[in-house]
Enzyme design. Structure first.
Site, short mmCIF file in Angstrom:
data_model
loop_
_atom_site.label_atom_id
_atom_site.label_comp_id
_atom_site.label_asym_id
_atom_site.label_seq_id
_atom_site.Cartn_x
_atom_site.Cartn_y
_atom_site.Cartn_z
N ARG A 133 0.86 -1.19 0.00
CA ARG A 133 0.00 0.00 0.00
C ARG A 133 0.89 1.24 0.00
NH1 ARG A 133 -2.82 1.20 5.23
NH2 ARG A 133 -1.31 2.90 5.26
N HIS A 160 -4.13 4.74 3.89
CA HIS A 160 -5.32 3.89 3.88
C HIS A 160 -6.51 4.64 3.30
CE1 HIS A 160 -8.42 1.10 5.27
NE2 HIS A 160 -9.03 2.13 5.83
N TYR A 199 2.62 5.52 11.88
CA TYR A 199 2.81 4.14 12.29
C TYR A 199 3.78 3.34 11.42
CZ TYR A 199 -0.94 3.73 8.78
OH TYR A 199 -1.70 3.82 7.64
#
Length: 374
Positions: free
Chosen positions: A251, A255, A264
């Site tokens: 990814r 998100h 993160y």
């Protein structure tokens, strides 16, 4: 990624492999055109969200191969079930892009939703994994009717932790339905890395528990995705049952537009993956084949941007639906008495004046894409 099915190399140390049987030059260009259209939609949607013209948006920058190549392998009569990450897949089946944009704007009813039966495309599924049993049920119904219809559901690595995933896999295997479980393993479920999602090294090996064949593919390679899906669909139509496909990728972006991955993960880890993203890779591949040169590729990009710009104009011309849209289309026809009472109560409550989106009325192609979009 040496254990993955891959067709497109990198033009250097990773060689191209022979094009699978069944794909001609026109097919390759068509797949590239689909990749470009999906990218144009995705980038435009991020810009619209940043301007307040649509709501929170789930981007898929870099994952277009898992959608375009996969869908191209299916027949028009096959059913597809997208998750929120494949939110615009319907436009490749004829759904007007403005309808999907209106859905992201919060509209419903006829202006913000599409006829799932007509387009053989399930609703955009936001709940994680709940559409997998739907895909199985559709292919099982087709089998009972003696039809050769296959179904495919997309989902992420995070969905493999849901009960719906295992229930759907088990049912499909027992009843040998022509279901294709297509897992886009981008290695992140929002902030949860795949290493904390499962104890197995791969998603594909989960198929062993259900006596189901599985294949791992390069998720940045649209031709590899096509090949794996085509083989799975053909096998299912012949009564061979379901298949699990793991499209291994990364990814690259956030998100969604409400997410900041810098909180993160180390974004330095993302950089190497960008070299594998499917659009530039596919364009270079077609150029090496002598199928499409740079000018041809740029023309396709311009056409895609124009298509999406027109869709933005169409979306912003839609009149805001009334409150009844909340209650419509829940049942096949009519509204039950509690819906009628609910609508009357809602209408009796004073409503705030609608907030006008930022830049409303601005030209549809007026914005640059924020860096967060990629």
């Amino acid at each position: 990624m040496s254990d993955l099915l891959r067709i497109i190399g990198n033009g250097a140390d990773v060689p191209d492999q022979p094009i699978p049987e069944g794909l001609g030059d026109k097919d390759l260009v068509a797949i590239y055109r689909w990749l470009v259209l999906l990218r144009a939609y995705d980038e435009r949607s991020v810009a619209l969200q940043r301007q307040g013209r649509i709501g929170t948006y789930a981007l898929y920058w870099g994952e277009e191969a898992t959608q375009a190549g996969t869908l191209y392998a299916l027949e028009e009569t096959d059913w597809i079930f997208p998750s929120y990450r494949q939110n615009s897949i319907g436009i490749l089946r004829g759904v007007p892009p403005s309808v999907i944009l209106a859905w992201w704007r919060g509209y419903g009813g006829d202006v913000g939703f599409y006829d799932t039966r007509h387009f053989r495309t399930g609703p955009i599924c936001v709940p994680i994994g709940t559409h997998l049993p739907h895909a199985v049920g559709t292919s099982w119904a087709a089998k009972l009717r003696g039809e050769r219809t296959a179904s495919l559901a997309w989902f992420g690595d995070g969905a493999t932790s849901e009960g719906d995933f295992h229930e759907a896999m088990n049912f499909a295997s027992v009843f040998k339905t022509a279901t294709i479980f297509f897992c886009t393993n981008n290695q992140w479920a929002i902030s949860t890395p795949v290493s904390r999602q499962m104890a197995t090294k791969t998603v594909a090996e989960k198929a062993l528990a259900y006596a189901m064949p599985a294949v791992r593919v390069d998720g940045f390679d649209p031709i590899a995705c096509w090949k794996a899906t085509k083989d799975a669909a053909d096998r299912g139509r012949e009564g061979g049952g379901p298949t699990l496909i793991e499209a291994f990728c990364y990814r690259i972006g956030a998100h969604g537009t409400a997410d900041d991955p810098r909180l993160y993960r180390d974004e330095a880890e993302t950089e190497p993956w960008k070299a594998w993203e499917p659009l530039s890779r596919m364009a270079s591949f077609l150029d090496r084949l002598g199928v499409l040169d740079e000018s041809g590729a740029e023309k396709i990009k311009a056409e895609a941007k124009q298509t999406i710009a027109e869709a933005v104009t169409e979306m912003e011309a839609i009149e805001t639906p009334g409150l009844e849209v909340i209650f419509d289309n829940v049942y096949a026809k009519d509204r039950p008495w509690m819906f009628i009472e609910g609508l009357e109560e809602l209408r009796s409550v004073g409503q705030r004046e609608l907030v006008k989106p930022l830049n409303a009325g601005a030209p549809a192609d007026d914005t640059e894409i924020p860096e967060e979009g990629v």
